[in-house]
Design a protein around this motif. Structure first.
Motif, mmCIF file in Angstrom:
data_model
loop_
_atom_site.group_PDB
_atom_site.id
_atom_site.type_symbol
_atom_site.label_atom_id
_atom_site.label_comp_id
_atom_site.label_asym_id
_atom_site.label_seq_id
_atom_site.Cartn_x
_atom_site.Cartn_y
_atom_site.Cartn_z
ATOM 1 N N GLN A 81 -5.538 15.126 24.398
ATOM 2 C CA GLN A 81 -5.831 16.570 24.456
ATOM 3 C C GLN A 81 -6.177 16.634 26.037
ATOM 4 O O GLN A 81 -6.976 16.038 26.508
ATOM 5 C CB GLN A 81 -6.651 17.104 23.830
ATOM 6 C CG GLN A 81 -6.049 17.308 22.394
ATOM 7 C CD GLN A 81 -7.010 18.079 21.306
ATOM 8 O OE1 GLN A 81 -8.244 18.410 21.986
ATOM 9 N NE2 GLN A 81 -6.706 18.218 20.289
ATOM 10 N N GLY A 82 -5.214 17.285 26.940
ATOM 11 C CA GLY A 82 -5.784 17.715 28.349
ATOM 12 C C GLY A 82 -5.069 16.805 29.435
ATOM 13 O O GLY A 82 -4.879 16.906 30.345
ATOM 14 N N LEU A 83 -4.317 15.861 28.654
ATOM 15 C CA LEU A 83 -3.686 14.743 29.733
ATOM 16 C C LEU A 83 -2.365 15.394 30.289
ATOM 17 O O LEU A 83 -2.259 15.189 31.352
ATOM 18 C CB LEU A 83 -3.423 13.333 29.178
ATOM 19 C CG LEU A 83 -4.643 12.564 28.863
ATOM 20 C CD1 LEU A 83 -4.312 11.137 28.343
ATOM 21 C CD2 LEU A 83 -5.514 12.256 29.983
ATOM 22 N N SER A 84 -1.593 16.287 29.480
ATOM 23 C CA SER A 84 -0.531 16.923 29.855
ATOM 24 C C SER A 84 -0.914 17.949 31.044
ATOM 25 O O SER A 84 -0.098 17.970 31.875
ATOM 26 C CB SER A 84 0.179 17.786 28.753
ATOM 27 O OG SER A 84 0.621 16.760 27.722
ATOM 28 N N PRO A 90 3.545 12.775 27.240
ATOM 29 C CA PRO A 90 4.131 11.575 26.212
ATOM 30 C C PRO A 90 4.970 10.818 27.245
ATOM 31 O O PRO A 90 5.072 9.507 27.179
ATOM 32 C CB PRO A 90 4.836 12.156 25.283
ATOM 33 C CG PRO A 90 4.237 13.600 24.892
ATOM 34 C CD PRO A 90 3.709 14.137 26.563
ATOM 35 N N VAL A 91 5.912 11.333 28.104
ATOM 36 C CA VAL A 91 7.114 10.674 28.824
ATOM 37 C C VAL A 91 6.283 9.811 29.922
ATOM 38 O O VAL A 91 6.497 8.689 29.946
ATOM 39 C CB VAL A 91 7.950 11.600 29.556
ATOM 40 C CG1 VAL A 91 8.854 10.861 30.281
ATOM 41 C CG2 VAL A 91 8.723 12.615 28.289
ATOM 42 N N LEU A 96 3.875 4.701 31.831
ATOM 43 C CA LEU A 96 2.840 3.931 31.932
ATOM 44 C C LEU A 96 2.751 2.536 31.135
ATOM 45 O O LEU A 96 2.311 1.567 31.627
ATOM 46 C CB LEU A 96 1.370 4.823 32.016
ATOM 47 C CG LEU A 96 0.283 4.096 32.319
ATOM 48 C CD1 LEU A 96 0.043 3.706 33.849
ATOM 49 C CD2 LEU A 96 -0.805 5.161 31.911
ATOM 50 N N ALA A 97 2.768 2.713 29.865
ATOM 51 C CA ALA A 97 2.681 1.663 28.976
ATOM 52 C C ALA A 97 3.891 0.418 29.309
ATOM 53 O O ALA A 97 3.650 -0.653 29.331
ATOM 54 C CB ALA A 97 2.841 1.970 27.557
ATOM 55 N N ALA A 163 9.183 0.696 26.342
ATOM 56 C CA ALA A 163 9.532 2.057 26.785
ATOM 57 C C ALA A 163 10.305 2.542 25.436
ATOM 58 O O ALA A 163 10.135 3.688 25.123
ATOM 59 C CB ALA A 163 10.246 2.141 27.817
ATOM 60 N N LEU A 164 11.205 1.784 24.824
ATOM 61 C CA LEU A 164 12.104 2.153 23.819
ATOM 62 C C LEU A 164 11.036 2.476 22.649
ATOM 63 O O LEU A 164 11.434 3.281 21.827
ATOM 64 C CB LEU A 164 13.000 1.210 23.407
ATOM 65 C CG LEU A 164 14.081 1.374 22.370
ATOM 66 C CD1 LEU A 164 14.937 2.565 22.579
ATOM 67 C CD2 LEU A 164 14.969 0.495 22.108
ATOM 68 N N ALA A 165 10.195 1.516 22.251
ATOM 69 C CA ALA A 165 9.164 1.523 20.969
ATOM 70 C C ALA A 165 8.394 2.746 21.020
ATOM 71 O O ALA A 165 8.031 3.244 20.069
ATOM 72 C CB ALA A 165 8.559 0.471 20.940
ATOM 73 N N LEU A 166 7.957 3.226 22.407
ATOM 74 C CA LEU A 166 6.880 4.178 22.602
ATOM 75 C C LEU A 166 7.363 5.421 23.074
ATOM 76 O O LEU A 166 6.669 6.443 23.557
ATOM 77 C CB LEU A 166 5.931 3.682 23.506
ATOM 78 C CG LEU A 166 5.040 2.282 23.092
ATOM 79 C CD1 LEU A 166 3.960 1.879 24.214
ATOM 80 C CD2 LEU A 166 4.186 2.794 21.755
ATOM 81 N N ARG A 167 8.671 5.554 22.983
ATOM 82 C CA ARG A 167 9.408 6.824 23.490
ATOM 83 C C ARG A 167 9.096 8.043 22.763
ATOM 84 O O ARG A 167 8.880 7.785 21.620
ATOM 85 C CB ARG A 167 10.902 6.745 23.445
ATOM 86 C CG ARG A 167 11.478 6.650 22.325
ATOM 87 C CD ARG A 167 12.977 6.450 22.237
ATOM 88 N NE ARG A 167 13.692 6.304 20.896
ATOM 89 C CZ ARG A 167 13.453 5.801 20.033
ATOM 90 N NH1 ARG A 167 12.893 4.410 20.171
ATOM 91 N NH2 ARG A 167 14.190 5.769 18.843
#
Length: 380
Positions: A81-84, A90-91, A96-97, A163-167
């Protein structure tokens, strides 16, 4: 730059997992460079360099799977919460990951290049200078483009897979869903079980056909590799369905508290645990079949084959343990709620032990059966 700052301030266990990814990437990079030096040394009609490159795909796939599992458990990639509000939605967290995965894999590729040049004798001033000069074609120049392409293979594929797994996924209302949140009770069971069984059967048939094609002389290497690949993909697809069925069976016939909790947890974790379990089952079955054939032939495997096999085993087991850690973190809220309601800690430990025993009892015969089917045509 943000990925580097987060890596520097990460927990020691997180850094250890990233270093393990870098080490696996270094091993795959070294294998790819050895294959390139083998191709540069001259034509090899009996053992084509392209076939050796194809055998490197198994360590590459295992390393990418481990890198994705590490990226999924990275605390820096979890939505909060608050990061957006500061631009880390999420993107951005997915990117970043992927960047963190690329950094770890690139570090491993650089280590592989330095170690390879050191063993060739191109870098001096350290122990073991040029000890493998003849094996690594020290007298032949290596094409720079091919070297860069092979070394970039693991970082690019690993970052893309992460990136595909965490999309970010979308619900019916268009809201993002966090993979770490418990799955809803109405979610449909994994649907890859029939296809996984079919692919496993096709892979066993391909291996049998390849083994008969040379009269039992070990089989056509390309055919054996293709058959094992189909078998591994089939077991990976069937793993979540098998784990889900195990959970449903545990909850049948008037279950007690332990069976009910264990079955519910298996059904919830079927997608997280089932796929790595299927891959580990395929790897173990291949090792069993290879060990059965090793006693029938003098020196069947070389040092680079041993390195590749060690990478595959280490990465698949590490990916399974990392996925189990991810499942444990996903159930942390449920565990705390049960403890607050007065559930004894021994009950939760018994639930964990029961899940492990059930999965072992189910997957062990499957692994043995696949290994026997793979080794049977090659023994003739």
């Amino acid at each position: 730059m943000l990925a580097l700052r987060l890596a520097r301030g990460a927990h020691p266990l997180v850094l250890l997992r990233r270093l393990m990814v870098a080490a696996a990437s270094a091993g795959v990079g070294f294998l790819l460079l050895c294959t390139l030096s083998y191709a540069v040394a001259g034509p090899h009609p009996s053992d084509p360099a392209l076939l050796r490159l194809a055998w490197c795909l198994a360590p590459l796939a295992a390393t990418v799977q481990f890198a994705v599992a590490v990226a999924r458990t990275d605390p820096g990639a979890r939505p909060r919460q608050g990061l957006s509000a500061v631009g880390l939605g999420p993107v951005r967290l997915t990117a970043l990951a992927a960047a963190s995965t690329a950094v770890s894999c690139t570090l491993g590729s650089m280590v592989a290049l330095l170690f390879f040049l050191h063993l060739r004798g191109d870098l001096t001033g350290m122990p073991f200078d040029g000890d493998a000069a003849e094996l690594l074609a020290a007298g032949q120049p290596l094409p720079l483009g091919a070297v860069l392409l092979l070394l970039a293979l693991v970082p690019v594929v690993g970052a893309g897979a992460a990136a595909l797994a965490l999309r970010p996924r979308r619900s019916v209302w268009g809201e993002g869903i966090d993979d770490d949140e418990p799955e809803p009770a109405f979610e449909a069971p994994p649907g890859g079980l029939p296809w996984g069984v079919a692919l496993t059967a096709v892979g066993a048939a391909v291996e049998a056909y390849a083994g008969r094609g040379t009269g039992g002389g070990g089989g056509t290497p390309a055919g054996v590799l293709a058959g094992w690949t189909l078998t591994a993909v089939g077991l990976a697809m069937a793993g979540p369905g098998i784990a889900h069925v195990c959970g449903r069976v545990l909850q049948s016939l008037h279950p007690g508290a332990v069976r009910l909790l264990a079955g519910r947890a298996l059904m919830d974790d079927a997608r997280r645990i089932g796929r790595p379990l299927g891959v580990v089952s395929a790897v173990v079955s291949a090792l069993i079949a290879a060990s059965a054939l090793a006693g029938e032939r003098p020196q069947p495997f070389g040092p680079l084959t041993g390195l590749g096999a060690a990478l595959v085993v280490a990465c698949t087991v590490a990916a399974l343990l990392t996925s189990a850690l991810e499942a444990k973190h996903a159930r942390a809220t449920t565990r705390e709620g049960l403890l607050d309601l007065g559930a004894p800690a021994g009950l939760l430990r018994a639930t964990v032990a029961l899940r492990a025993v059930v999965l072992l009892v189910v997957f062990a015969p499957i692994t043995w059966a696949v290994a026997e089917l793979a080794a049977l045509p090659l023994r003739r």
